[in-house]
Design a protein around this motif. Sequence first.
Motif, PDB file in Angstrom:
ATOM      1  N   GLU A 287     -40.147 -55.829   6.549  1.00 24.67           N
ATOM      2  CA  GLU A 287     -39.764 -56.929   5.665  1.00 24.67           C
ATOM      3  C   GLU A 287     -39.478 -56.417   4.248  1.00 24.67           C
ATOM      4  OE1 GLU A 287     -41.639 -61.110   3.940  1.00 24.67           O
ATOM      5  OE2 GLU A 287     -42.665 -59.997   5.554  1.00 24.67           O
ATOM      6  N   ALA A 288     -40.312 -55.488   3.771  1.00 24.47           N
ATOM      7  CA  ALA A 288     -40.099 -54.923   2.434  1.00 24.47           C
ATOM      8  C   ALA A 288     -38.798 -54.124   2.381  1.00 24.47           C
ATOM      9  CB  ALA A 288     -41.283 -54.040   2.041  1.00 24.47           C
ATOM     10  N   LEU A 289     -38.490 -53.390   3.472  1.00 22.92           N
ATOM     11  CA  LEU A 289     -37.244 -52.627   3.511  1.00 22.92           C
ATOM     12  C   LEU A 289     -36.028 -53.562   3.540  1.00 22.92           C
ATOM     13  CD1 LEU A 289     -38.182 -49.742   5.974  1.00 22.92           C
ATOM     14  CD2 LEU A 289     -37.797 -49.570   3.506  1.00 22.92           C
ATOM     15  N   GLY A 290     -36.160 -54.669   4.244  1.00 23.54           N
ATOM     16  CA  GLY A 290     -35.061 -55.639   4.259  1.00 23.54           C
ATOM     17  C   GLY A 290     -34.804 -56.219   2.874  1.00 23.54           C
ATOM     18  N   GLU A 291     -35.897 -56.559   2.161  1.00 20.63           N
ATOM     19  CA  GLU A 291     -35.731 -57.052   0.797  1.00 20.63           C
ATOM     20  C   GLU A 291     -35.113 -55.980  -0.099  1.00 20.63           C
ATOM     21  OE1 GLU A 291     -39.497 -58.332  -0.512  1.00 20.63           O
ATOM     22  OE2 GLU A 291     -39.636 -60.056   0.867  1.00 20.63           O
ATOM     23  N   ALA A 292     -35.531 -54.740   0.105  1.00 19.11           N
ATOM     24  CA  ALA A 292     -34.973 -53.649  -0.707  1.00 19.11           C
ATOM     25  C   ALA A 292     -33.491 -53.464  -0.426  1.00 19.11           C
ATOM     26  CB  ALA A 292     -35.733 -52.353  -0.435  1.00 19.11           C
ATOM     27  N   ALA A 293     -33.084 -53.571   0.837  1.00 14.30           N
ATOM     28  CA  ALA A 293     -31.661 -53.431   1.169  1.00 14.30           C
ATOM     29  C   ALA A 293     -30.845 -54.554   0.520  1.00 14.30           C
ATOM     30  CB  ALA A 293     -31.474 -53.442   2.678  1.00 14.30           C
ATOM     31  N   GLY A 294     -31.354 -55.789   0.563  1.00 14.59           N
ATOM     32  CA  GLY A 294     -30.637 -56.892  -0.085  1.00 14.59           C
ATOM     33  C   GLY A 294     -30.551 -56.711  -1.588  1.00 14.59           C
ATOM     34  N   LEU A 295     -31.656 -56.218  -2.162  1.00 15.79           N
ATOM     35  CA  LEU A 295     -31.655 -55.978  -3.598  1.00 15.79           C
ATOM     36  C   LEU A 295     -30.681 -54.865  -3.970  1.00 15.79           C
ATOM     37  CD1 LEU A 295     -33.028 -57.005  -6.154  1.00 15.79           C
ATOM     38  CD2 LEU A 295     -34.795 -55.262  -5.824  1.00 15.79           C
ATOM     39  N   ALA A 296     -30.576 -53.843  -3.113  1.00 14.02           N
ATOM     40  CA  ALA A 296     -29.626 -52.765  -3.377  1.00 14.02           C
ATOM     41  C   ALA A 296     -28.188 -53.289  -3.362  1.00 14.02           C
ATOM     42  CB  ALA A 296     -29.802 -51.642  -2.344  1.00 14.02           C
ATOM     43  N   ARG A 297     -27.885 -54.192  -2.422  1.00 16.40           N
ATOM     44  CA  ARG A 297     -26.540 -54.776  -2.384  1.00 16.40           C
ATOM     45  C   ARG A 297     -26.262 -55.594  -3.650  1.00 16.40           C
ATOM     46  NH1 ARG A 297     -27.965 -55.453   3.134  1.00 16.40           N
ATOM     47  NH2 ARG A 297     -28.716 -57.574   2.693  1.00 16.40           N
ATOM     48  N   GLU A 298     -27.256 -56.372  -4.097  1.00 15.98           N
ATOM     49  CA  GLU A 298     -27.074 -57.150  -5.316  1.00 15.98           C
ATOM     50  C   GLU A 298     -26.853 -56.248  -6.526  1.00 15.98           C
ATOM     51  OE1 GLU A 298     -30.352 -59.725  -5.848  1.00 15.98           O
ATOM     52  OE2 GLU A 298     -30.082 -60.803  -3.948  1.00 15.98           O
ATOM     53  N   THR A 299     -27.621 -55.159  -6.568  1.00 18.51           N
ATOM     54  CA  THR A 299     -27.468 -54.216  -7.681  1.00 18.51           C
ATOM     55  C   THR A 299     -26.081 -53.593  -7.679  1.00 18.51           C
ATOM     56  OG1 THR A 299     -29.843 -53.731  -7.564  1.00 18.51           O
ATOM     57  CG2 THR A 299     -28.457 -52.188  -8.778  1.00 18.51           C
TER      58      THR A 299
END
Length: 438
Positions: A287-299
């Motif tokens: 779940e944390a990796l999924g949030e990190a991937a979404g945050l990376a796309r937003e960045t």
Amino acid sequence: MTTDTDVLPTMSFPAEPPPRRRTGLLRQLGVDTGYTLTGFPVAIAAFVVVVTGLAVGAGLLVVWVGVAVLAATLVAARGFAVVERAWLPSVLDRPVPQPAYRTPEGSATRKLLTPLRDPQTWLDALHAIVRFPVAIASFVVTVTFWSIALAGLTYAAWDWALPDASTDPDNMDLLELVGIESSAWTRIALYTAIGVVFAVLLPFAVRAVALLQAQLGRVMLTSRAAAQAEIGRLAQGRDAAVAAEAVALRRLERDIHDGPQQQLVRLNMDLARAQRTLERDPNAAREALGEAAGLARETLEDLRALSRGIAPPVLADRGLAAALAAVAARSPVAVDLAVDLPEERLAPVTENTAYFVVSEALANVAKHSDATACRVAVVRTGDRLHVVVEDDGVGGAVLAPGHGLAGLADRLQAVDGVLSVESPRGGPTKLVAELPCA
């Protein structure tokens, strides 16, 4: 259409003088005639005052009285120059710049020496000397052409009053002097023809001598002022460039700090949390990796948005048309793009500035105008590039000190360009930028 850029304290630039209406031939003849006739006694007075004052002042320098005489002479020359500059716009049919004289300051001695330390006052004195023979020639030509034209055209009315050879053998007219038999009709025909010729040539002859005298005054009395104005304009452009770059850097720093930097900090925390919980709680780690991937796309999206304010690689590689097409494709508002440019590339500073104008304008349309469609036209006319951005939004944009568009105007001012905005309440908004191609 407004902008969200930082508001700068804007500098006030002198308004460009409006173009003068072209003067009719007869009116211009009257202006030129009045200038040459009136300027003749003024030129005599200026020549006498300046030559006498300079000679007396130079002779009295040994007793220091000459300094005051020279200063007074230069002040008088300045007065004659002011009169000449007041005449020049009507003769040249265009406005002329006014020089900036030194302002007296300091002690009484320094104030007295101010005219002697001002280069323009010496040019005024030199103009009074050089103008004198030109004013004499202008006066002679004007009086001669007017006299012959009027005398020839009215000769039939007063030929009868002139004595002729029949009453006095010594009274011979022009025809008799060259050995041709003279009569009243032949004299009237000849002198009337001469009057017509001089009347036809009169406007051109008077205009020529008036322009000669006026151009001399323009060169000696206003060229230094024009150079001062150009230096001031370049200095204002440099200040505008520095201010615009400072605003761009501050905004970029603010956007990076508030956006990608904070997101990268959170991304690092999410990755660290996933690493800590990977073995004991794989589901929480995923779940944390999924949030990190979404945050990376937003960045990544935020960084792409920030890079639009900087010249993209496509601009350097493929030119302005391709870069504008990419900007239009990314715009959330439908854009009708029309680019009419020559095959050869424009100067890099011109392409970068035009790209910046269109990019900022489209961003403002998307954020503030509530528009549904936008038209962008970029065309080269001569040595100028015209950029037009028009939308069907609510309008209300103002190009004035204290408003957001001042930053965009400064960016154009830095490259000797101008920005105008038409945006009535209720729309539409039309932004027009004009900048040099070189």
